[in-house]
Design a protein around this motif. Sequence first.
Motif, PDB file in Angstrom:
ATOM      1  N   THR A  84       5.721  -2.502  -9.940  1.00  0.00           N
ATOM      2  CA  THR A  84       6.579  -3.611  -9.008  1.00  0.00           C
ATOM      3  C   THR A  84       6.416  -3.200  -7.686  1.00  0.00           C
ATOM      4  O   THR A  84       7.035  -3.670  -6.664  1.00  0.00           O
ATOM      5  CB  THR A  84       7.957  -3.268  -9.340  1.00  0.00           C
ATOM      6  OG1 THR A  84       8.426  -1.911  -9.281  1.00  0.00           O
ATOM      7  CG2 THR A  84       8.174  -3.738 -10.775  1.00  0.00           C
ATOM      8  N   ASP A  85       5.360  -2.027  -7.311  1.00  0.00           N
ATOM      9  CA  ASP A  85       5.203  -1.648  -6.003  1.00  0.00           C
ATOM     10  C   ASP A  85       4.400  -2.534  -5.087  1.00  0.00           C
ATOM     11  O   ASP A  85       4.544  -2.641  -3.706  1.00  0.00           O
ATOM     12  CB  ASP A  85       4.690  -0.269  -5.950  1.00  0.00           C
ATOM     13  CG  ASP A  85       5.546   0.822  -6.429  1.00  0.00           C
ATOM     14  OD1 ASP A  85       6.675   0.774  -6.571  1.00  0.00           O
ATOM     15  OD2 ASP A  85       5.082   1.829  -6.746  1.00  0.00           O
ATOM     16  N   GLY A  86       3.528  -3.320  -5.718  1.00  0.00           N
ATOM     17  CA  GLY A  86       2.766  -4.503  -4.971  1.00  0.00           C
ATOM     18  C   GLY A  86       1.473  -4.989  -5.547  1.00  0.00           C
ATOM     19  O   GLY A  86       1.276  -4.264  -6.681  1.00  0.00           O
ATOM     20  N   ILE A  87       1.086  -5.782  -5.117  1.00  0.00           N
ATOM     21  CA  ILE A  87      -0.092  -6.431  -5.777  1.00  0.00           C
ATOM     22  C   ILE A  87      -1.329  -6.490  -4.659  1.00  0.00           C
ATOM     23  O   ILE A  87      -1.143  -6.935  -3.561  1.00  0.00           O
ATOM     24  CB  ILE A  87      -0.050  -7.834  -6.076  1.00  0.00           C
ATOM     25  CG1 ILE A  87       1.059  -7.850  -7.441  1.00  0.00           C
ATOM     26  CG2 ILE A  87      -1.271  -8.437  -6.835  1.00  0.00           C
ATOM     27  CD1 ILE A  87       1.602  -9.299  -7.959  1.00  0.00           C
ATOM     28  N   ASN A 150       4.555   4.275 -11.943  1.00  0.00           N
ATOM     29  CA  ASN A 150       5.534   3.421 -11.081  1.00  0.00           C
ATOM     30  C   ASN A 150       5.253   1.998 -11.834  1.00  0.00           C
ATOM     31  O   ASN A 150       5.165   1.078 -11.150  1.00  0.00           O
ATOM     32  CB  ASN A 150       4.585   3.146  -9.860  1.00  0.00           C
ATOM     33  CG  ASN A 150       3.039   2.958  -9.761  1.00  0.00           C
ATOM     34  OD1 ASN A 150       2.599   3.294 -10.923  1.00  0.00           O
ATOM     35  ND2 ASN A 150       2.605   2.735  -8.788  1.00  0.00           N
ATOM     36  N   GLY A 151       5.544   2.151 -13.184  1.00  0.00           N
ATOM     37  CA  GLY A 151       5.608   0.876 -13.886  1.00  0.00           C
ATOM     38  C   GLY A 151       4.228   0.141 -14.344  1.00  0.00           C
ATOM     39  O   GLY A 151       3.305   0.954 -14.067  1.00  0.00           O
ATOM     40  N   PRO A 152       4.170  -0.616 -15.125  1.00  0.00           N
ATOM     41  CA  PRO A 152       3.021  -1.224 -15.769  1.00  0.00           C
ATOM     42  C   PRO A 152       1.769  -1.458 -14.714  1.00  0.00           C
ATOM     43  O   PRO A 152       1.972  -2.095 -13.546  1.00  0.00           O
ATOM     44  CB  PRO A 152       3.208  -2.535 -16.373  1.00  0.00           C
ATOM     45  CG  PRO A 152       4.740  -2.366 -16.769  1.00  0.00           C
ATOM     46  CD  PRO A 152       5.383  -1.834 -15.653  1.00  0.00           C
ATOM     47  N   VAL A 153       0.554  -1.053 -14.686  1.00  0.00           N
ATOM     48  CA  VAL A 153      -0.440  -1.308 -14.082  1.00  0.00           C
ATOM     49  C   VAL A 153      -1.288  -1.941 -14.582  1.00  0.00           C
ATOM     50  O   VAL A 153      -2.003  -1.543 -15.542  1.00  0.00           O
ATOM     51  CB  VAL A 153      -1.114   0.263 -13.484  1.00  0.00           C
ATOM     52  CG1 VAL A 153      -2.255  -0.023 -12.560  1.00  0.00           C
ATOM     53  CG2 VAL A 153       0.084   0.998 -12.692  1.00  0.00           C
ATOM     54  N   ILE A 154      -1.757  -2.982 -13.876  1.00  0.00           N
ATOM     55  CA  ILE A 154      -2.764  -3.988 -14.468  1.00  0.00           C
ATOM     56  C   ILE A 154      -3.750  -4.424 -13.656  1.00  0.00           C
ATOM     57  O   ILE A 154      -3.834  -4.587 -12.155  1.00  0.00           O
ATOM     58  CB  ILE A 154      -1.827  -5.562 -14.849  1.00  0.00           C
ATOM     59  CG1 ILE A 154      -0.741  -5.081 -15.947  1.00  0.00           C
ATOM     60  CG2 ILE A 154      -3.078  -6.545 -15.396  1.00  0.00           C
ATOM     61  CD1 ILE A 154      -0.289  -6.493 -16.034  1.00  0.00           C
TER      62      ILE A 154
END
Length: 291
Positions: A84-87, A150-154
């Motif tokens: 959720t930190d950024g795309i 830091n959450g799911p990384v895709i």
Amino acid sequence: MNEEKFRTLRERLLESLEEYREIGDQEIYQRIDELLLDDSMEHYMRLAERYALRKELFNSIRRLDILQELLEDDTITEIMVNGTDGIFIERYGRLTRWEKCFGSAEKLQDIAQQIVGRCNRIVNEAVPIVDARLEHGERVNIVMSPVALNGPVITIRRFPNRAIRMEQLVNWGSISAEVATLLRSLVCARYNIFISGGTGSGKTTFLNTLSDFIPKDERIITIEDNAELQIQGVTNLVRLEARNANTEGKLAITIRDLIRASLRMRPDRILIGEIRGAEAIDLLQAFICTI
């Protein structure tokens, strides 16, 4: 449109679709229109906002939510979701941060499960790392907690919609005409060729380009972790893909297993997407047997 209202509308949409085992895109759009019409009776919404919300709701059900917008942009070659930190996106070789992001880890986890579910794969705390692909061939790597802090990384790697030819590489200055001619001769003479390079350097693209030189009447077997090669014009083509182990750590089909199997399938050519481990031994043994 705030996240809470979107989530409320999405929940109402899902409830209205529960009775259907299979439903087409047009029916979903119709349900969304009815939902937005009811909501507009209580809350005023501009036409542009309504259209954007309509598309966002549909993408959250049938596509990959906010990522769908990026997937439809042909100028983007890589999409990186850092929880959720950024795309971040790669466009024309440059990394930039996208203005949108996922509002919650739960929403991102839903997207991850949707991706792996279509490939009959599993990702969870027991199996936190998985490779998959989208319906148009995009390669996806997913890392979940507890590995990803830091959450799911895709990470999604996109490939050109049209196969790149050697003539284009020559015109772009990526390779000289003399080297292209030499490579054509080596492929036709059935030399063993290794392609190596860093991440994103174009290894798969170059292998696809070289495959154009293979005579179209030969029997070709491709072996990959995730099917990415785009072999054009070959009718006698067998495509093999490795399989990860299940939640019990069993039933895995490795690249090494596929190489051994392919040697019994009467191949003229074997194209291997990546070599990372013990399969190198079987590959070298295959080379020795053909000398």
